[in-house]
Design a protein around this motif. Structure first.
Motif, PDB file in Angstrom:
ATOM      1  N   TRP A  99      81.934  43.725 -51.923  1.00 58.75           N
ATOM      2  CA  TRP A  99      82.117  42.839 -53.064  1.00 58.75           C
ATOM      3  C   TRP A  99      83.274  41.928 -52.712  1.00 58.75           C
ATOM      4  CZ3 TRP A  99      86.474  42.985 -56.406  1.00 58.75           C
ATOM      5  CH2 TRP A  99      87.358  44.042 -56.173  1.00 58.75           C
ATOM      6  N   SER A 100      83.400  40.825 -53.431  1.00 57.72           N
ATOM      7  CA  SER A 100      84.491  39.896 -53.111  1.00 57.72           C
ATOM      8  C   SER A 100      85.316  39.593 -54.343  1.00 57.72           C
ATOM      9  CB  SER A 100      83.940  38.606 -52.492  1.00 57.72           C
ATOM     10  OG  SER A 100      83.136  37.905 -53.402  1.00 57.72           O
ATOM     11  N   ILE A 101      86.594  39.294 -54.087  1.00 54.97           N
ATOM     12  CA  ILE A 101      87.540  38.987 -55.149  1.00 54.97           C
ATOM     13  C   ILE A 101      88.270  37.698 -54.792  1.00 54.97           C
ATOM     14  CG2 ILE A 101      89.280  40.510 -54.107  1.00 54.97           C
ATOM     15  CD1 ILE A 101      90.295  41.080 -56.984  1.00 54.97           C
ATOM     16  N   ASP A 102      88.423  36.830 -55.765  1.00 59.14           N
ATOM     17  CA  ASP A 102      89.122  35.559 -55.600  1.00 59.14           C
ATOM     18  C   ASP A 102      90.581  35.830 -55.244  1.00 59.14           C
ATOM     19  OD1 ASP A 102      90.587  33.060 -56.281  1.00 59.14           O
ATOM     20  OD2 ASP A 102      88.685  32.443 -57.173  1.00 59.14           O
ATOM     21  N   LYS A 103      91.111  35.087 -54.294  1.00 60.89           N
ATOM     22  CA  LYS A 103      92.509  35.257 -53.885  1.00 60.89           C
ATOM     23  C   LYS A 103      93.482  34.955 -55.015  1.00 60.89           C
ATOM     24  CE  LYS A 103      91.893  34.262 -48.981  1.00 60.89           C
ATOM     25  NZ  LYS A 103      92.180  33.297 -47.901  1.00 60.89           N
ATOM     26  N   GLY A 111      73.605  29.859 -58.757  1.00 62.42           N
ATOM     27  CA  GLY A 111      73.486  30.216 -60.164  1.00 62.42           C
ATOM     28  C   GLY A 111      72.051  30.497 -60.564  1.00 62.42           C
ATOM     29  N   ASN A 112      71.111  29.966 -59.800  1.00 62.74           N
ATOM     30  CA  ASN A 112      69.699  30.198 -60.058  1.00 62.74           C
ATOM     31  C   ASN A 112      69.188  31.462 -59.377  1.00 62.74           C
ATOM     32  OD1 ASN A 112      67.234  29.459 -61.273  1.00 62.74           O
ATOM     33  ND2 ASN A 112      66.506  28.630 -59.326  1.00 62.74           N
ATOM     34  N   TYR A 113      70.074  32.128 -58.633  1.00 61.35           N
ATOM     35  CA  TYR A 113      69.724  33.378 -57.961  1.00 61.35           C
ATOM     36  C   TYR A 113      70.202  34.531 -58.837  1.00 61.35           C
ATOM     37  CZ  TYR A 113      69.511  36.982 -54.365  1.00 61.35           C
ATOM     38  OH  TYR A 113      69.219  38.114 -53.664  1.00 61.35           O
ATOM     39  N   PRO A 114      69.284  35.300 -59.438  1.00 59.44           N
ATOM     40  CA  PRO A 114      69.720  36.371 -60.334  1.00 59.44           C
ATOM     41  C   PRO A 114      70.407  37.499 -59.573  1.00 59.44           C
ATOM     42  CG  PRO A 114      67.323  36.335 -60.150  1.00 59.44           C
ATOM     43  CD  PRO A 114      67.839  35.203 -59.336  1.00 59.44           C
ATOM     44  N   THR A 115      71.453  38.041 -60.184  1.00 57.29           N
ATOM     45  CA  THR A 115      72.171  39.182 -59.612  1.00 57.29           C
ATOM     46  C   THR A 115      72.402  40.223 -60.693  1.00 57.29           C
ATOM     47  OG1 THR A 115      74.373  38.288 -60.116  1.00 57.29           O
ATOM     48  CG2 THR A 115      73.413  37.691 -57.986  1.00 57.29           C
ATOM     49  N   ASP A 122      88.198  31.275 -49.971  1.00 53.94           N
ATOM     50  CA  ASP A 122      89.099  31.527 -51.098  1.00 53.94           C
ATOM     51  C   ASP A 122      88.929  32.925 -51.684  1.00 53.94           C
ATOM     52  OD1 ASP A 122      86.635  31.136 -52.312  1.00 53.94           O
ATOM     53  OD2 ASP A 122      87.274  29.446 -53.550  1.00 53.94           O
ATOM     54  N   HIS A 123      88.244  33.820 -50.968  1.00 58.10           N
ATOM     55  CA  HIS A 123      88.026  35.192 -51.421  1.00 58.10           C
ATOM     56  C   HIS A 123      88.415  36.209 -50.344  1.00 58.10           C
ATOM     57  CE1 HIS A 123      85.877  33.431 -54.757  1.00 58.10           C
ATOM     58  NE2 HIS A 123      85.607  34.631 -55.246  1.00 58.10           N
ATOM     59  N   ILE A 124      88.565  37.446 -50.773  1.00 60.57           N
ATOM     60  CA  ILE A 124      88.709  38.589 -49.883  1.00 60.57           C
ATOM     61  C   ILE A 124      87.475  39.456 -50.101  1.00 60.57           C
ATOM     62  CG2 ILE A 124      90.053  40.668 -49.322  1.00 60.57           C
ATOM     63  CD1 ILE A 124      91.627  38.163 -48.692  1.00 60.57           C
ATOM     64  N   SER A 156      79.394  39.463 -57.199  1.00 64.12           N
ATOM     65  CA  SER A 156      79.322  39.281 -55.748  1.00 64.12           C
ATOM     66  C   SER A 156      79.332  40.653 -55.080  1.00 64.12           C
ATOM     67  CB  SER A 156      80.509  38.454 -55.259  1.00 64.12           C
ATOM     68  OG  SER A 156      81.724  39.120 -55.580  1.00 64.12           O
ATOM     69  N   PHE A 157      78.308  41.428 -55.347  1.00 65.20           N
ATOM     70  CA  PHE A 157      78.189  42.812 -54.903  1.00 65.20           C
ATOM     71  C   PHE A 157      76.902  42.949 -54.109  1.00 65.20           C
ATOM     72  CE2 PHE A 157      75.919  46.759 -55.961  1.00 65.20           C
ATOM     73  CZ  PHE A 157      76.750  47.680 -55.351  1.00 65.20           C
TER      74      PHE A 157
END
Length: 163
Positions: free
Chosen positions: A50-54, A12-16, A126-128, A37-38
Motif C-alpha cells: 500500500w502507499s502513503i503520501d509523504k 478514478g474510473n478503475y474501481p478498487t 510523492d508517496h512511500i 492504493s492496496f
C-alpha cells in the motif's frame, strides 16, 4: 486538461476496494487512515503493498512501526471510510475497534483483516510504498466497500461471476 488530470480521471474510473490501514504510534495510540492504493504482491511468501503520501500526518507513525493491519471495509462501512479520510483527530473514539492478539488496532465488523509485518519501504514519487508480509488473515462473508469515480458503494447486483 493536463496529463495529470487525464491520469486521475483514468485511475478514478478503475474501481478498487477500500481499506483502513492501522498501527500504533510511539506513544501507543492507535493510528489509521483510509487507503485504496492496496494490492496483493505475492503468494509465496504472502506479501501485500500500500502507499502513503509523504505529506500524510501519520507517515512517521507507519515508517516507525514494524507492523500494521489492513482492514478491508465491508460494504456497509462507508462512514468508516470517510472518518479515516477526514481531518478528525480522534478517529478511534468514534468507531468500534479492539487490540488484536498481536497488538494491532483492528476495526470491528470489517470484511477482512490482514495483519502484517513491514518488510520494505520504497520511495516512489510523492508517496512511500510499504510492503508487508501477511502473518494472519481473518475473513468474514461480508461484501467489500468499493471506490469508483470518487464514490463509495457496494458491488452492483449486475456483477457477473467468472466461471
Amino acid at each position: 486538461m493536463t496529463q495529470q488530470d487525464d491520469f486521475k480521471k483514468a485511475l478514478g474510473n478503475y474501481p478498487t476496494g477500500v481499506t483502513v490501514v492501522t498501527t500504533f504510534d510511539k506513544e501507543n495510540n492507535p493510528v489509521g487512515l483510509t487507503v485504496n492504493s492496496f494490492a496483493s504482491v505475492s503468494l509465496d511468501p504472502l506479501l501485500i503493498l500500500w502507499s502513503i503520501d509523504k505529506r500524510a500526518k501519520s507517515l512517521s507513525d507507519f515508517t516507525y512501526s514494524k507492523k500494521f493491519a489492513v482492514n478491508i471495509l465491508a460494504s456497509d462501512q462507508d462512514k468508516l471510510c470517510f472518518l479515516f479520510s477526514s481531518k478528525e483527530i480522534d478517529r478511534f473514539g468514534q468507531c468500534e475497534w479492539k487490540r488484536s492478539d498481536d497488538d494491532l488496532p483492528i476495526l470491528e465488523n470489517v470484511a477482512s483483516v490482514l495483519e502484517c509485518e513491514k518488510v520494505q519501504e520504497i520511495e516512489a514519487g510523492d508517496h512511500i510504498i510499504l510492503i508487508g508480509q501477511v502473518y494472519k488473515v481473518v475473513n468474514t462473508d461480508k461484501a467489500p466497500l468499493l471506490y469508483h469515480k470518487r464514490n463509495v458503494g457496494r458491488i452492483p447486483k449486475t456483477f457477473y461471476q467468472i466461471i
